[in-house]
Design a protein around this motif. Structure first.
Motif, PDB file in Angstrom:
ATOM      1  N   MET A 170       0.827  -1.189   0.000  1.00  0.00           N
ATOM      2  CA  MET A 170       0.000   0.000   0.000  1.00  0.00           C
ATOM      3  C   MET A 170       0.870   1.251   0.000  1.00  0.00           C
ATOM      4  O   MET A 170       2.079   1.185   0.216  1.00  0.00           O
ATOM      5  CB  MET A 170      -0.892   0.011   1.244  1.00  0.00           C
ATOM      6  CG  MET A 170      -1.770  -1.202   1.426  1.00  0.00           C
ATOM      7  SD  MET A 170      -3.245  -1.161   0.400  1.00  0.00           S
ATOM      8  CE  MET A 170      -4.113   0.257   1.085  1.00  0.00           C
ATOM      9  N   ALA A 171       0.237   2.403  -0.204  1.00  0.00           N
ATOM     10  CA  ALA A 171       0.907   3.694  -0.041  1.00  0.00           C
ATOM     11  C   ALA A 171      -0.056   4.630   0.657  1.00  0.00           C
ATOM     12  O   ALA A 171      -1.258   4.640   0.369  1.00  0.00           O
ATOM     13  CB  ALA A 171       1.329   4.275  -1.388  1.00  0.00           C
ATOM     14  N   GLY A 172       0.469   5.418   1.589  1.00  0.00           N
ATOM     15  CA  GLY A 172      -0.339   6.339   2.370  1.00  0.00           C
ATOM     16  C   GLY A 172      -0.484   7.698   1.715  1.00  0.00           C
ATOM     17  O   GLY A 172      -0.123   7.884   0.541  1.00  0.00           O
ATOM     18  N   PRO A 173      -0.990   8.685   2.449  1.00  0.00           N
ATOM     19  CA  PRO A 173      -1.269  10.010   1.895  1.00  0.00           C
ATOM     20  C   PRO A 173      -0.065  10.685   1.242  1.00  0.00           C
ATOM     21  O   PRO A 173      -0.206  11.417   0.260  1.00  0.00           O
ATOM     22  CB  PRO A 173      -1.746  10.806   3.115  1.00  0.00           C
ATOM     23  CG  PRO A 173      -2.271   9.781   4.058  1.00  0.00           C
ATOM     24  CD  PRO A 173      -1.401   8.575   3.868  1.00  0.00           C
ATOM     25  N   ALA A 174       1.123  10.466   1.789  1.00  0.00           N
ATOM     26  CA  ALA A 174       2.322  11.089   1.227  1.00  0.00           C
ATOM     27  C   ALA A 174       3.003  10.211   0.187  1.00  0.00           C
ATOM     28  O   ALA A 174       4.075  10.553  -0.310  1.00  0.00           O
ATOM     29  CB  ALA A 174       3.308  11.416   2.354  1.00  0.00           C
ATOM     30  N   GLY A 175       2.397   9.078  -0.137  1.00  0.00           N
ATOM     31  CA  GLY A 175       2.966   8.176  -1.124  1.00  0.00           C
ATOM     32  C   GLY A 175       3.972   7.194  -0.569  1.00  0.00           C
ATOM     33  O   GLY A 175       4.621   6.473  -1.323  1.00  0.00           O
ATOM     34  N   GLU A 176       4.106   7.159   0.768  1.00  0.00           N
ATOM     35  CA  GLU A 176       5.082   6.263   1.385  1.00  0.00           C
ATOM     36  C   GLU A 176       4.593   4.816   1.277  1.00  0.00           C
ATOM     37  O   GLU A 176       3.475   4.501   1.700  1.00  0.00           O
ATOM     38  CB  GLU A 176       5.319   6.649   2.843  1.00  0.00           C
ATOM     39  CG  GLU A 176       4.169   6.442   3.809  1.00  0.00           C
ATOM     40  CD  GLU A 176       3.077   7.491   3.758  1.00  0.00           C
ATOM     41  OE1 GLU A 176       2.177   7.453   4.616  1.00  0.00           O
ATOM     42  OE2 GLU A 176       3.129   8.346   2.847  1.00  0.00           O
ATOM     43  N   PRO A 177       5.395   3.887   0.720  1.00  0.00           N
ATOM     44  CA  PRO A 177       4.965   2.491   0.570  1.00  0.00           C
ATOM     45  C   PRO A 177       5.112   1.709   1.874  1.00  0.00           C
ATOM     46  O   PRO A 177       6.010   1.984   2.676  1.00  0.00           O
ATOM     47  CB  PRO A 177       5.896   1.953  -0.513  1.00  0.00           C
ATOM     48  CG  PRO A 177       7.132   2.772  -0.392  1.00  0.00           C
ATOM     49  CD  PRO A 177       6.699   4.136   0.070  1.00  0.00           C
TER      50      PRO A 177
END
Length: 236
Positions: free
Chosen positions: A47-54
Motif C-alpha cells: 500500500m501507499a499512504g497520503p504522502a505516497g510512502e509504501p
C-alpha cells in the motif's frame, strides 16, 4: 505473489460495498467511505499512504477522505466499504491504519464468502456519543436519488445555514458536501451496472454527463477505471 488486476464478486448493501476476490492495484485516490482492505492467505498488500510512502500489511483501515493507493495486490483478498456515520464505520475509523488483528484466521476459503463473514463480525454495537446532528440526518435521508443538488437546497432541508451544514459534513462525515453527493451518484452507477445496464446508460441514470465524466470521477474516488467493475467483477 503480487497481482495488478481485479477479479471477484461484489455486493452492494446500504452504505457500502462488500468485495471478495483478487485485489488489484489502484492509483492514488480518496473516497467517502471508511474502507477495510485485507489479504487472505500468506500474501501481504503493498500500500501507499497520503504522502505516497509504501508499506506492506495484511490488513488496513482507510478513514473517509484519506488519500491512499494499492501498489501491489494479492490473489485473494477482501475490500469492505462503510458509511462513516454507520456504527462499523465510526468504530473502524478509530482503528485507522494497520489492522492485521481485525481479520480472523478462521474465514471461509472463498474470498467473497470470507468478505461476507468478515462484514458480519465487524463491530455493530451502539457507539456512545455518536449521534449525528438531526439536521445532517435529514439531509442524508433526503439526498439519495437527487441530481444536481446545491448546498443551499440541502441547507433548507436541514433548517441550517449553508456554512453550518458544510461544517457538519466535514466534522461528522470527514469530507465536504460535494464529494458526498458524488459518492451517492457513484453508488447509483454501480447499482445500475450490477443490474445489467451498460456503463453509458448507468452514467446517465446516475446523473453524469457521459461515460467520460463517470470515468474521471470513478478514477478519482477508486483509483481504477469503472470498466473493471463490470468486466471482471460479478455483482451478486
Amino acid at each position: 505473489m503480487s497481482v495488478t488486476g481485479w477479479a471477484g464478486r461484489a455486493r452492494l448493501r446500504p452504505g457500502g460495498v462488500v468485495y471478495g476476490g483478487a485485489v488489484g492495484s489502484a492509483s492514488a485516490h480518496a473516497h467517502h467511505s471508511v474502507q477495510v482492505i485485507a489479504a487472505l492467505g500468506g500474501d501481504d498488500l503493498l500500500m501507499a499512504g497520503p504522502a505516497g510512502e509504501p508499506f506492506r500489511c495484511r490488513a488496513y483501515v482507510v478513514p473517509s477522505g484519506v488519500r491512499h493507493s494499492v501498489l501491489g495486490g494479492v490473489p485473494r483478498g477482501v475490500v469492505l466499504h462503510y458509511d462513516p456515520l454507520s456504527t462499523a464505520g465510526r468504530r473502524l475509523a478509530a482503528l485507522a491504519g494497520d489492522a492485521g488483528d481485525l481479520v480472523p484466521d478462521a474465514l471461509p476459503a472463498d474470498p467473497f464468502e470470507a468478505a461476507c463473514a468478515l462484514d458480519s463480525v465487524l463491530p455493530q454495537g451502539p457507539l456512545p456519543g455518536a449521534t449525528p446532528h438531526p439536521g445532517l440526518v435529514r439531509v442524508l435521508d433526503w439526498l439519495p436519488g437527487r441530481e444536481h443538488v446545491r448546498l443551499s437546497q440541502a441547507a433548507e432541508v436541514a433548517c441550517l445555514s449553508e456554512s453550518r451544514l458544510a461544517h457538519l459534513f466535514r466534522a461528522e462525515l470527514g469530507l465536504p458536501f460535494r464529494p458526498y453527493v458524488l459518492w451517492l451518484r457513484l453508488m447509483r452507477t454501480a447499482e445500475l451496472a450490477s443490474q445489467g445496464h451498460s456503463l453509458t446508460d448507468a452514467a446517465h441514470g446516475a446523473g453524469f454527463a457521459d461515460g467520460a465524466h463517470l470515468s474521471r470521477v470513478w478514477r478519482r474516488m477508486f483509483g481504477i477505471p469503472p470498466s473493471d467493475f463490470t468486466r471482471t467483477i460479478q455483482w451478486m
